[in-house]
Scaffold this motif. Structure first.
Motif: not given
Ligand code: G1P
Length: 298
Positions: A243-248
């Protein structure tokens, strides 16, 4: 920061509607008296997305014309005092800020979305596919925007479809997310799987709220199904990212009314349903449909 940009891919060739689409973009086909694309732009604007980017291709000039002013026609209607038709002409011009970029080559939905990179920049944005019309009485996009602002990542719209139809869509594997039964975590995505390999009966429909990380991912996404760069494949990568890299990737299961204008039979149904609900045409049209349907039994 509130999301305010919408991207609408409209570069498809519309081969299912030939010969109507030989010189007219399929997005301009009317649903009653309004081109299909206008319903979609209106939906975006209603959800607060007033910056709309249409991804078009060759032979799509009438799309740009539709969202532009027509001084001669407007002057003629004004001179006649026909304020009602004048308002209808101006509706599409006054909607929001509509921009255009061309796809160049039809290399798939993922490739179309990638053309929006420069315009969108580094902020989440929505993607609306023109073939799917969502009834304006049913909430979808605003629920998706609200979920994205709460959980981050990307949010896609899902619809439960009859099992034998799943191979027409992107299909997902999901897990529960919180207490809201219609909001889910998407753990796997596959574009148009064979019916017996589909992980569920949940289909992706044409509404997405995407994290800008999708652009970087699309750059590296190899052509997939049909030799095209698939948005579904990029989302599969995003689902596995931090999520920190824009994932999810999350999903909102839609239970409202959706009309598919991409298929001839469904297009006819959409026209009938929209016409039946129109306050001006509906009463007379419904009476005629009843009579017509009764005659079909013979
Ligand atoms: C696209 C997507 C697919 C999705 C569908 C929804 O497919 O690739 O995942 O289910 O839109 O309408 P298309 O219909 O453009 O082939």
């Amino acid at each position: 920061m509130a999301i305010h940009k919408a991207v609408i891919p409209a570069a498809g060739l519309g081969t299912r509607f030939l010969p109507a689409t030989k010189s007219t973009p399929k997005e301009m086909l009317p649903v009653v008296d309004k081109p299909a694309i206008q319903y979609v732009v209106e939906e975006a604007v209603r959800a607060g997305l007033d910056d709309v980017l249409l991804i078009t291709g060759r032979s799509k000039r009438t799309l740009a014309d539709h969202f532009d002013a027509v001084p001669e026609l407007e002057a003629a209607l004004e001179a006649k005092g026909d304020t009602e038709r004048l308002a209808r002409v101006r509706e599409s011009t006054e909607l929001g800020h509509v921009h255009f970029v061309r796809q160049g080559q039809p290399r798939g939905l993922g490739h179309a979305v990638l053309q929006a990179r420069h315009h969108v920049g580094d902020e989440p944005f929505a993607v609306l596919l023109g073939d799917d019309l969502i009834d304006e009485r049913d909430e979808l996009l605003s629920t998706m925007l609200e979920l994205q602002s709460r959980v981050g990542g990307s949010v896609i719209a899902l619809l439960e479809v009859p099992h034998e139809q799943i191979s027409l869509y992107g299909c997902v594997e999901v897990e529960p997310l919180g207490d809201e039964p219609d909001q889910v975590q998407v753990t796997g995505l596959v574009e148009k799987p064979p019916v017996d390999e589909a992980p569920s009966d949940l289909a992706i429909i044409g509404r997405y709220v995407l994290h800008p990380a999708v652009f970087e991912v699309l750059e590296r996404t190899e052509p997939g199904r049909g030799g095209e760069i698939q948005l579904t494949d990029a989302l599969q990568t995003l689902a596995g990212m931090d999520p920190q890299d824009g994932g999810g990737v999350y999903g909102v299961v839609f239970r409202g009314r959706r009309y598919d204008t991409g298929d001839r039979l469904d297009y006819l149904k959409a026209v009938v349903r929209v016409a039946s609900d129109r306050p001006d045409l509906g009463p007379d049209f419904r009476a005629w449909v009843r009579e017509f349907a009764a005659g079909l039994d013979d």
